[in-house]
Scaffold this motif. Structure first.
Motif, mmCIF file in Angstrom:
data_model
loop_
_atom_site.group_PDB
_atom_site.id
_atom_site.type_symbol
_atom_site.label_atom_id
_atom_site.label_comp_id
_atom_site.label_asym_id
_atom_site.label_seq_id
_atom_site.Cartn_x
_atom_site.Cartn_y
_atom_site.Cartn_z
ATOM 1 N N THR A 151 -33.747 -78.617 50.964
ATOM 2 C CA THR A 151 -34.714 -77.721 50.320
ATOM 3 C C THR A 151 -34.801 -76.349 50.964
ATOM 4 O OG1 THR A 151 -36.504 -78.657 51.660
ATOM 5 C CG2 THR A 151 -36.126 -79.638 49.486
ATOM 6 N N THR A 152 -34.128 -76.143 52.085
ATOM 7 C CA THR A 152 -34.200 -74.847 52.754
ATOM 8 C C THR A 152 -32.812 -74.220 52.839
ATOM 9 O OG1 THR A 152 -33.974 -75.890 54.938
ATOM 10 C CG2 THR A 152 -36.200 -75.511 54.120
ATOM 11 N N GLY A 153 -32.755 -72.923 52.611
ATOM 12 C CA GLY A 153 -31.504 -72.197 52.736
ATOM 13 C C GLY A 153 -30.509 -72.444 51.626
ATOM 14 N N VAL A 154 -30.965 -73.074 50.546
ATOM 15 C CA VAL A 154 -30.088 -73.378 49.415
ATOM 16 C C VAL A 154 -30.852 -73.108 48.123
ATOM 17 C CG1 VAL A 154 -28.876 -75.178 50.717
ATOM 18 C CG2 VAL A 154 -30.806 -75.808 49.257
ATOM 19 N N SER A 155 -30.169 -73.237 46.993
ATOM 20 C CA SER A 155 -30.828 -73.154 45.691
ATOM 21 C C SER A 155 -31.245 -74.563 45.286
ATOM 22 C CB SER A 155 -29.872 -72.566 44.649
ATOM 23 O OG SER A 155 -30.458 -72.579 43.365
ATOM 24 N N CYS A 156 -32.549 -74.813 45.273
ATOM 25 C CA CYS A 156 -33.063 -76.162 45.015
ATOM 26 C C CYS A 156 -34.043 -76.122 43.848
ATOM 27 C CB CYS A 156 -33.752 -76.710 46.262
ATOM 28 S SG CYS A 156 -34.389 -78.393 46.073
ATOM 29 N N THR A 157 -33.859 -77.027 42.892
ATOM 30 C CA THR A 157 -34.695 -77.066 41.696
ATOM 31 C C THR A 157 -35.254 -78.466 41.490
ATOM 32 O OG1 THR A 157 -33.348 -75.358 40.628
ATOM 33 C CG2 THR A 157 -34.738 -76.710 39.198
ATOM 34 N N LYS A 158 -36.554 -78.544 41.241
ATOM 35 C CA LYS A 158 -37.163 -79.817 40.874
ATOM 36 C C LYS A 158 -36.932 -80.055 39.389
ATOM 37 C CE LYS A 158 -41.477 -82.466 40.852
ATOM 38 N NZ LYS A 158 -42.935 -82.468 41.168
ATOM 39 N N LEU A 159 -36.370 -81.205 39.052
ATOM 40 C CA LEU A 159 -36.121 -81.525 37.654
ATOM 41 C C LEU A 159 -37.427 -81.888 36.958
ATOM 42 C CD1 LEU A 159 -32.946 -83.785 38.032
ATOM 43 C CD2 LEU A 159 -33.050 -81.307 37.720
ATOM 44 N N SER A 160 -37.528 -81.523 35.695
ATOM 45 C CA SER A 160 -38.685 -81.971 34.925
ATOM 46 C C SER A 160 -38.618 -83.488 34.789
ATOM 47 C CB SER A 160 -38.681 -81.331 33.537
ATOM 48 O OG SER A 160 -37.617 -81.861 32.752
ATOM 49 N N LYS A 161 -39.750 -84.091 34.489
ATOM 50 C CA LYS A 161 -39.787 -85.544 34.329
ATOM 51 C C LYS A 161 -38.815 -85.990 33.243
ATOM 52 C CE LYS A 161 -42.968 -89.420 33.540
ATOM 53 N NZ LYS A 161 -44.393 -89.813 33.292
ATOM 54 N N ALA A 162 -38.758 -85.230 32.140
ATOM 55 C CA ALA A 162 -37.873 -85.598 31.032
ATOM 56 C C ALA A 162 -36.404 -85.471 31.430
ATOM 57 C CB ALA A 162 -38.169 -84.720 29.819
ATOM 58 N N THR A 163 -36.077 -84.405 32.166
ATOM 59 C CA THR A 163 -34.687 -84.213 32.586
ATOM 60 C C THR A 163 -34.267 -85.299 33.562
ATOM 61 O OG1 THR A 163 -34.748 -81.823 32.225
ATOM 62 C CG2 THR A 163 -33.097 -82.645 33.772
ATOM 63 N N TRP A 164 -35.143 -85.603 34.534
ATOM 64 C CA TRP A 164 -34.797 -86.656 35.487
ATOM 65 C C TRP A 164 -34.621 -87.995 34.774
ATOM 66 C CZ3 TRP A 164 -37.007 -91.331 36.793
ATOM 67 C CH2 TRP A 164 -36.363 -92.012 37.837
ATOM 68 N N GLN A 165 -35.500 -88.317 33.835
ATOM 69 C CA GLN A 165 -35.390 -89.587 33.111
ATOM 70 C C GLN A 165 -34.087 -89.645 32.327
ATOM 71 O OE1 GLN A 165 -37.778 -92.249 33.246
ATOM 72 N NE2 GLN A 165 -35.948 -93.268 32.427
ATOM 73 N N HIS A 166 -33.713 -88.523 31.734
ATOM 74 C CA HIS A 166 -32.456 -88.439 30.996
ATOM 75 C C HIS A 166 -31.284 -88.737 31.934
ATOM 76 C CE1 HIS A 166 -30.005 -85.835 27.901
ATOM 77 N NE2 HIS A 166 -29.365 -86.934 28.246
ATOM 78 N N LYS A 167 -31.294 -88.124 33.100
ATOM 79 C CA LYS A 167 -30.233 -88.357 34.081
ATOM 80 C C LYS A 167 -30.228 -89.815 34.542
ATOM 81 C CE LYS A 167 -30.438 -86.656 38.431
ATOM 82 N NZ LYS A 167 -30.153 -85.789 39.622
ATOM 83 N N TYR A 168 -31.391 -90.343 34.817
ATOM 84 C CA TYR A 168 -31.525 -91.736 35.262
ATOM 85 C C TYR A 168 -30.992 -92.693 34.196
ATOM 86 C CZ TYR A 168 -33.854 -95.928 37.116
ATOM 87 O OH TYR A 168 -34.133 -97.186 37.609
ATOM 88 N N ASP A 169 -31.248 -92.380 32.934
ATOM 89 C CA ASP A 169 -30.758 -93.231 31.849
ATOM 90 C C ASP A 169 -29.231 -93.217 31.774
ATOM 91 O OD1 ASP A 169 -33.322 -93.957 31.153
ATOM 92 O OD2 ASP A 169 -33.470 -92.577 29.449
ATOM 93 N N ILE A 170 -28.618 -92.090 32.081
ATOM 94 C CA ILE A 170 -27.149 -92.045 32.108
ATOM 95 C C ILE A 170 -26.623 -92.984 33.195
ATOM 96 C CG2 ILE A 170 -25.122 -90.594 32.536
ATOM 97 C CD1 ILE A 170 -26.768 -88.235 31.403
ATOM 98 N N ILE A 171 -27.256 -92.940 34.358
ATOM 99 C CA ILE A 171 -26.828 -93.783 35.475
ATOM 100 C C ILE A 171 -27.020 -95.266 35.159
ATOM 101 C CG2 ILE A 171 -27.423 -94.459 37.855
ATOM 102 C CD1 ILE A 171 -25.711 -91.962 37.747
ATOM 103 N N THR A 172 -28.144 -95.618 34.570
ATOM 104 C CA THR A 172 -28.464 -97.033 34.369
ATOM 105 C C THR A 172 -27.993 -97.592 33.030
ATOM 106 O OG1 THR A 172 -30.676 -96.433 33.561
ATOM 107 C CG2 THR A 172 -30.446 -96.936 35.915
ATOM 108 N N LYS A 173 -27.933 -96.749 32.002
ATOM 109 C CA LYS A 173 -27.605 -97.265 30.673
ATOM 110 C C LYS A 173 -26.157 -96.998 30.260
ATOM 111 C CE LYS A 173 -32.383 -96.974 29.023
ATOM 112 N NZ LYS A 173 -33.315 -96.386 28.019
ATOM 113 N N ILE A 174 -25.606 -95.861 30.663
ATOM 114 C CA ILE A 174 -24.205 -95.593 30.312
ATOM 115 C C ILE A 174 -23.281 -96.099 31.418
ATOM 116 C CG2 ILE A 174 -22.491 -93.853 29.707
ATOM 117 C CD1 ILE A 174 -24.686 -92.166 28.503
ATOM 118 N N TYR A 175 -23.555 -95.686 32.648
ATOM 119 C CA TYR A 175 -22.755 -96.237 33.747
ATOM 120 C C TYR A 175 -23.115 -97.694 34.018
ATOM 121 C CZ TYR A 175 -20.276 -91.995 35.083
ATOM 122 O OH TYR A 175 -19.435 -90.911 35.100
#
Length: 220
Positions: A151-175
């Motif tokens: 979180t320091t010295g880099v470009s860091c972004t907190k994902l929205s709840k919807a974006t994180w859930q979308h990513k999580y679904d790719i990991i758990t449902k597609i992969y």
């Protein structure tokens, strides 16, 4: 969501790395023209099929190679990794080039480190050209916890709840990773990158981080 059109190439070691470390960024930039190159597991039929489905899900193009990814994780010749990287990419000019950090995202995975080194050196030599290079920026406290964004010295972004859930679904449902798997439990809610516009600065980071890697630390 950002709809600015950019030509983006992502080079990762394994299918799922593109989703774990930069999936939220892809979801939030639907206007990007994305190519995802994966250096390992081309001959793993199950993983390759799932990678293809993820490409379709992101609206991306991509390709896989078959670098050795066995449990021994023997070092690969630097020239070979560079050759495979060039072979993956559809052309040599991009707006943004994204790949692993020279010290990986967790302690330690040799193929992540080798992929990063190859991309940085190819960019520095001009064999791949990009306006920007983004390196994943994560750490796991030397296996003390699941990988988390720096979180320091880099470009860091907190994902929205919807974006994180979308990513999580790719990991758990597609992969198809189980909910209690390392991948599912790791899936970061923040995404972070070290961003470079000067190849010599990325090469300097490579030199520094390689020097810090403790060869006594086991590699997975």
């Amino acid at each position: 969501m950002n709809t600015v059109v950019k030509n983006v190439a992502i080079v990762v070691a394994h299918p799922d790395d593109e989703t774990l470390w930069t999936g939220g960024t892809l979801i939030d930039h639907p206007g990007w023209n994305v190519f995802i190159g994966c250096l390992c597991r081309k001959k793993d039929a199950e993983r390759a099929e799932k990678f293809g489905k993820v490409l379709d899900h992101f609206g991306a193009k991509g390709k896989m190679e078959d670098l050795d990814d066995g449990p021994e994780q023997k070092p690969l010749p630097e020239k070979l990794v560079q050759q495979k990287t060039i072979k993956l990419l559809p052309h040599k000019h991009f707006d943004i080039l994204i790949t692993h950090s020279p010290d990986g995202e967790y302690t330690r995975h040799r193929r992540h480190e080798e992929a990063s080194k190859a991309v940085i050196k190819l960019w520095h030599s001009g064999k791949i050209q990009a306006k920007e290079l983004w390196l994943f920026a994560y750490e796991d406290g030397n296996r003390m916890y699941f990988p988390r964004a720096i979180t320091t010295g880099v470009s860091c972004t907190k994902l929205s709840k919807a974006t994180w859930q979308h990513k999580y679904d790719i990991i758990t449902k597609i992969y198809g990773f189980d909910l209690d798997s390392w991948e599912a439990m790791t899936t970061p809610k923040f995404e972070a990158f070290r961003k470079f516009v000067k190849p010599e600065e990325a090469l300097e980071l490579l030199t520094v981080l390689e020097g810090r890697l403790d060869e006594s630390t086991s590699i997975i």
